[in-house]
Each structure stands twice: as structure tokens, then as C-alpha cells.
Design a protein around this motif. Structure first.
Motif, mmCIF file in Angstrom:
data_model
loop_
_atom_site.group_PDB
_atom_site.id
_atom_site.type_symbol
_atom_site.label_atom_id
_atom_site.label_comp_id
_atom_site.label_asym_id
_atom_site.label_seq_id
_atom_site.Cartn_x
_atom_site.Cartn_y
_atom_site.Cartn_z
ATOM 1 N N VAL A 27 37.009 -2.295 152.585
ATOM 2 C CA VAL A 27 36.845 -2.470 154.031
ATOM 3 C C VAL A 27 37.012 -3.944 154.410
ATOM 4 C CG1 VAL A 27 35.177 -2.319 155.936
ATOM 5 C CG2 VAL A 27 35.485 -0.386 154.388
ATOM 6 N N ALA A 31 39.656 -5.477 157.033
ATOM 7 C CA ALA A 31 39.277 -6.385 158.120
ATOM 8 C C ALA A 31 40.134 -7.652 158.081
ATOM 9 C CB ALA A 31 37.790 -6.731 158.009
ATOM 10 N N ALA A 35 42.638 -8.989 160.902
ATOM 11 C CA ALA A 35 42.455 -10.318 161.502
ATOM 12 C C ALA A 35 43.759 -11.116 161.410
ATOM 13 C CB ALA A 35 41.319 -11.052 160.794
ATOM 14 N N ALA A 57 33.873 4.466 159.937
ATOM 15 C CA ALA A 57 32.758 3.748 160.563
ATOM 16 C C ALA A 57 33.200 2.349 160.988
ATOM 17 C CB ALA A 57 31.576 3.674 159.593
ATOM 18 N N TRP A 58 34.009 1.680 160.143
ATOM 19 C CA TRP A 58 34.507 0.344 160.489
ATOM 20 C C TRP A 58 35.419 0.417 161.709
ATOM 21 C CZ3 TRP A 58 39.476 -1.716 160.712
ATOM 22 C CH2 TRP A 58 39.537 -3.115 160.868
ATOM 23 N N LEU A 61 33.375 0.563 164.726
ATOM 24 C CA LEU A 61 32.702 -0.713 165.031
ATOM 25 C C LEU A 61 33.679 -1.749 165.569
ATOM 26 C CD1 LEU A 61 30.390 -1.042 161.887
ATOM 27 C CD2 LEU A 61 29.632 -0.785 164.251
ATOM 28 N N ARG A 62 34.945 -1.711 165.117
ATOM 29 C CA ARG A 62 35.920 -2.742 165.478
ATOM 30 C C ARG A 62 36.976 -2.230 166.465
ATOM 31 N NH1 ARG A 62 32.684 -5.881 164.284
ATOM 32 N NH2 ARG A 62 32.738 -7.497 162.665
#
Lengths: 89, 407
Positions: A27, A31, A35, A57-58, A61-62
Motif C-alpha cells: 500500500v 501511495a 504521489a 480501504a486506502w 481514504l485517498r
């Protein structure tokens, strides 16, 4: 999400092969890729069982979209295609 | 009851550390121990009662001499005490040798009692692994799990649909979840199950001694070491009239429900601990629940990218769980241990199986950097304050080691 994915895997721009690496590393790699290029569609390959729960889930959240999840094309582990939040122009 | 009363009263009068100061913290509570949901430290009243009962209650309570009668009186009184807390008749209550054995016997006995109907065991997807393993391993039974929502609460519509299918032996539902604290809709599930003529097994392990207990069940299981009693004592309660057939060979002790010799001193200690927990329960649960509220509000304010799990209100009074993004659960536990805190985690890296917790997975919750804080009775508010001071630095350090800063 079914075992093989309901539809063909969509196109992607970047491949991350995180197989053999355990939570939370896949994960974190996802990310980092997001980015580095927020517009990229990322194919993440992972065999960490936690990724099954933590990738969606990530994304929540993002504010990314889990466009597709299914078995990896070569049968080793799972594949996740993660897209930017908005429909592309 | 008189002899038991003397043993327990003597135990309580000589137990160290029982008087509470104004804060509610207990001097004997181990500093930094925030893992009560795994096991609680032995209540001082239980320790003292155990020592007294080892002297007075060692004999075989089924025999017909005076030592046996003394053990029998102690055992009967302990049973009355526990039954009173559960809202059960004493003859409905037996003491297996663990909560896991209580679950296994409860489940297997219900399945045997329902042989003519069917052998399908329904259980919420977030039951304790002892329930899911017992359901899966039971010879000839077929286990089916029922989905939960994002808070970890049973989906009653899914339960209703499955209960309407033929061949259901029983429904298993916990009183509240052991990993995220969410209370389950036990009364609604009981009404649904009754409407379909299906017995309900309630695993109340996390609730006994902490909060009011559901009353509407066919079989209830619990575990003394969760409420401050000793390990090695479970509770199996079977409602009068429920079709439960012992899966053990003939000659079982404990009203025909449990195999093996009954451990009277440990059961007396368990009952003494429960009695002590009940005496302080209402005030202590309110105090601990306020500490949990403080954790639930402060941790996400202090630590970026924190997910607070479980129901914020309809929950166990003493338990809260977080997941921290980009955090290795094993490193988190190690750093917190070095800082003097005992906590647990459902992250995959902490499990021998390398699988994340089935509870978190069923909820669709983030499983990395998972941290469960469960407050023992008597936990000091100062411990919670110090935890809040230490935690942000620990999480930041773990993230920095993983190169996950600023992601």
C-alpha cells in the motif's frame, strides 16, 4: 469482487510488482506511485493477504477508484487497478 | 450459601488493593496494561477466594462425606452467584474448563439436539475464532457466516434470509465484538431466531462484568479470565427446555454438561471475581467509557491518517480500536511495549498465519497498523494520558522507518 474479476482488466500506465512484500509495504508503494504521478492508472500486483482489504480501504481514504481487482494475469497473487478519482478528460 | 459467603467475605476483607481512591483507579492494576480483552489480571478478591477455597473445596463434590459436602456447598454457591449475574437459574449454569470449551460444548450440544432439523450453523462473520472454528470443525455440520456492516454489526436482513432456509441448527451471535467493541443486536436476532424456531447461542465473553447482559438466548458462553477470574473456568448456560444434548460421553460432571473433574476452587475464585466486578460495574464502566471516548476523540486529532473502528456509541465500555495508515502493526506493538504499554493488534504481521484479522476483513476496515486498546477494571486515567503522549511519536517513527512520511 469475484475471484477472476467480472470484466477484462482495464488499461494502466504504471505497474508495481509488490509480490513477496508484506503489509503495509504494497500500500505504501501504491501511495508513492500515486504521489509521483496523480493522473496515472496503477496496476498493483500483490500476494499479501492484507492487500485484499487494505487496497480498497486506502482507495476510500485517498479518494482513489479501485477500477478492477482480480487474479494476477500470470496466476501469482492478485491484481488491482487503481485510477485517479475523477473521470479522465 | 453461608460457608461460601464466609470464604468470599474473608477473601474480600483480606484482599490487597481493593479500596478505590476517588479516581476509580486501582493500585493493583498493572501499569500500562491495556489489553484486558485478551485477559484481565486476576481480581484481588479472586486470588484471596482461591487460596481459601483450595483449603476448603478440594474434595470431589459428588461424594457423600463431609469434605465433599463442603466442596459441594462452595460450588453451589458459586453457581448461584454466576447464575444471578446471567439472569439464569442455577441449574442452567455449568462450568467448563474454558470459554472455548463452553463454545464448543454449547454449539455441539445444540447441533445434536437439532439433528432431525438440520446441521447448518449460522454465525456472524465477526464471531470469535473459537465460535467459527467450532462451527467449521464440527463433524457433519455446515458453517455459514453472515455479513456485517462497516461497524462490524450483524446485518439482520441477511440473518433473517438465512434463518428462513431449511436445515438451520442454530444461530451464533456475540453480545459485542471482541476486536472493535460494537454491540450486536442480540435481542433482535433472538426474536428473528425464535420466529423461525432456531436456537440462539450468545458468546458473551466480552460483556460479562462490563455491561448489562442479553437475557434472550438458548445457550450462553463466557470466560472467567476476561472478568478478572482465573483462567481455566468457562461458563456454559443452557436455558431450561432448550433441546441441547451433551456431545460428551456419559458420566459428564457439571449437571451432565462438562467432561472431567470439576475444579471447585477455581470456580469459587471466578464467582468471587464476578461478584466484585458486578459490585463496581456501573460506576466503573461509566468511568472507563469516558476514557474510551477521550481516546476516540484525541487519537485521530493527534495522529494523522487514523481510522477509528467500531460503533462510537453502541459499544463495549472499555474497548477501542484504531488502524493507522502506512504502519506496520508488529513494529507498533514492539515500540509501545518498550514504552511500557501492552496492547494488541489484528494486523496480519502480528498473526502467525500472516492473515489479517477476519473481523477487520469482514468489516472492510483498514487492517494495517491496527491497534486495540482494552482497559482493565481499575485502569488509571494517567495511563491513558501517558498513552496519548507516547502514541503520536511512536506512529511517526514507524512511518519514518518505512519511508512513508507525507504520503
Amino acid at each position: 469482487m469475484t475471484a477472476s474479476g467480472p470484466a477484462a482488466m482495464p488499461a494502466y500506465d504504471v505497474v508495481l510488482d509488490e509480490r513477496g512484500r508484506l503489509c503495509p509495504l504494497p500500500v505504501i508503494a501504491l501511495a508513492r506511485a500515486a504521489a509521483a504521478d496523480p493522473a496515472a492508472r496503477v496496476l498493483l500486483l500483490a500476494d499479501d493477504p492484507a492487500a485484499e482489504t487494505d487496497v480498497p480501504a486506502w482507495c476510500a481514504l485517498r479518494q482513489r477508484t479501485l477500477a478492477w481487482a482480480g487474479d494476477a494475469p500470470d496466476g501469482r497473487g492478485r491484481a488491482y487497478v487503481v485510477s485517479p478519482p475523477l473521470p479522465e478528460p | 450459601m453461608g460457608h461460601y459467603r464466609r470464604v468470599v467475605a474473608h477473601a474480600q476483607s483480606t484482599a490487597p488493593g481493593t479500596p478505590d481512591d476517588a479516581s476509580g483507579a486501582r493500585p493493583d492494576a498493572p501499569a500500562g496494561y491495556l489489553d484486558a480483552a485478551s485477559t484481565a489480571p486476576l481480581h484481588p478478591a479472586a486470588r484471596a477466594a482461591l487460596l481459601a477455597a483450595l483449603d476448603q473445596g478440594w474434595a470431589d463434590p459428588s461424594r457423600r462425606y463431609h469434605q465433599a459436602r463442603r466442596a459441594r456447598l462452595l460450588l453451589d454457591a458459586a453457581r448461584e452467584t454466576v447464575a444471578g449475574v446471567l439472569g439464569a437459574r442455577p441449574d442452567e449454569v455449568s462450568f467448563p474448563t474454558s470459554g472455548t470449551q463452553a463454545v464448543q460444548l454449547g454449539l455441539a450440544g445444540l447441533v445434536r439436539g437439532r439433528e432431525r432439523v438440520g446441521r447448518r450453523v449460522l454465525a456472524s462473520a465477526v464471531e470469535h475464532s473459537s465460535v467459527l472454528h467450532a462451527a467449521t470443525a464440527l463433524v457433519g455440520a455446515e458453517a455459514r457466516t453472515l455479513r456485517v456492516d462497516g461497524l462490524g454489526r450483524l446485518d439482520l436482513a441477511a440473518a433473517g434470509a438465512e434463518l428462513g432456509e431449511p436445515g438451520v441448527a442454530l444461530l451464533a451471535l456475540q453480545s459485542a465484538n471482541h476486536e472493535v467493541g460494537t454491540r450486536q443486536p442480540v435481542d433482535d436476532a433472538a426474536a428473528l431466531a425464535r420466529a423461525h424456531g432456531v436456537p440462539l447461542l450468545v458468546d458473551a465473553a466480552q460483556s460479562v462484568g462490563r455491561e448489562p447482559l442479553p437475557r434472550d438466548w438458548s445457550v450462553l458462553a463466557a470466560s472467567a479470565h476476561k472478568w478478572g477470574g482465573p483462567a481455566g473456568v468457562g461458563v456454559l448456560a443452557v436455558r431450561t427446555g432448550v433441546r441441547w444434548r451433551s456431545p460428551s460421553p456419559e458420566g459428564a460432571a457439571e449437571l451432565g454438561r462438562v467432561p472431567g473433574f470439576v475444579d471447585v476452587p477455581m470456580i469459587v475464585a471466578a464467582a468471587a471475581a464476578l461478584e466484585a466486578a458486578e459490585a463496581e460495574r456501573v460506576a466503573e464502566s461509566a468511568r472507563l467509557s469516558a476514557l474510551v471516548d477521550r481516546l476516540r476523540s484525541r487519537v485521530p486529532a493527534l495522529v494523522p491518517d487514523t481510522v477509528v473502528l467500531g460503533d462510537p456509541v453502541d459499544r463495549l465500555p472499555h474497548l477501542v480500536t484504531f488502524s493507522f495508515l502506512y504502519v506496520d502493526g508488529e513494529a507498533l506493538l514492539g515500540d509501545l511495549d518498550r514504552a511500557g504499554f501492552a496492547v494488541s493488534s489484528g494486523s496480519s504481521c502480528v498473526a502467525d498465519s500472516l492473515q489479517p484479522s477476519h473481523v477487520l476483513a469482514a468489516m472492510g476496515a483498514l487492517t494495517q497498523g491496527n491497534l486495540r486498546v482494552s482497559l482493565p477494571v481499575g485502569a488509571a486515567a494517567a495511563d491513558v494520558d501517558r498513552f496519548l503522549e507516547v502514541l503520536p511519536g511512536v506512529v511517526a517513527r514507524v512511518r519514518a522507518e518505512l519511508g512513508a512520511d507525507g504520503l
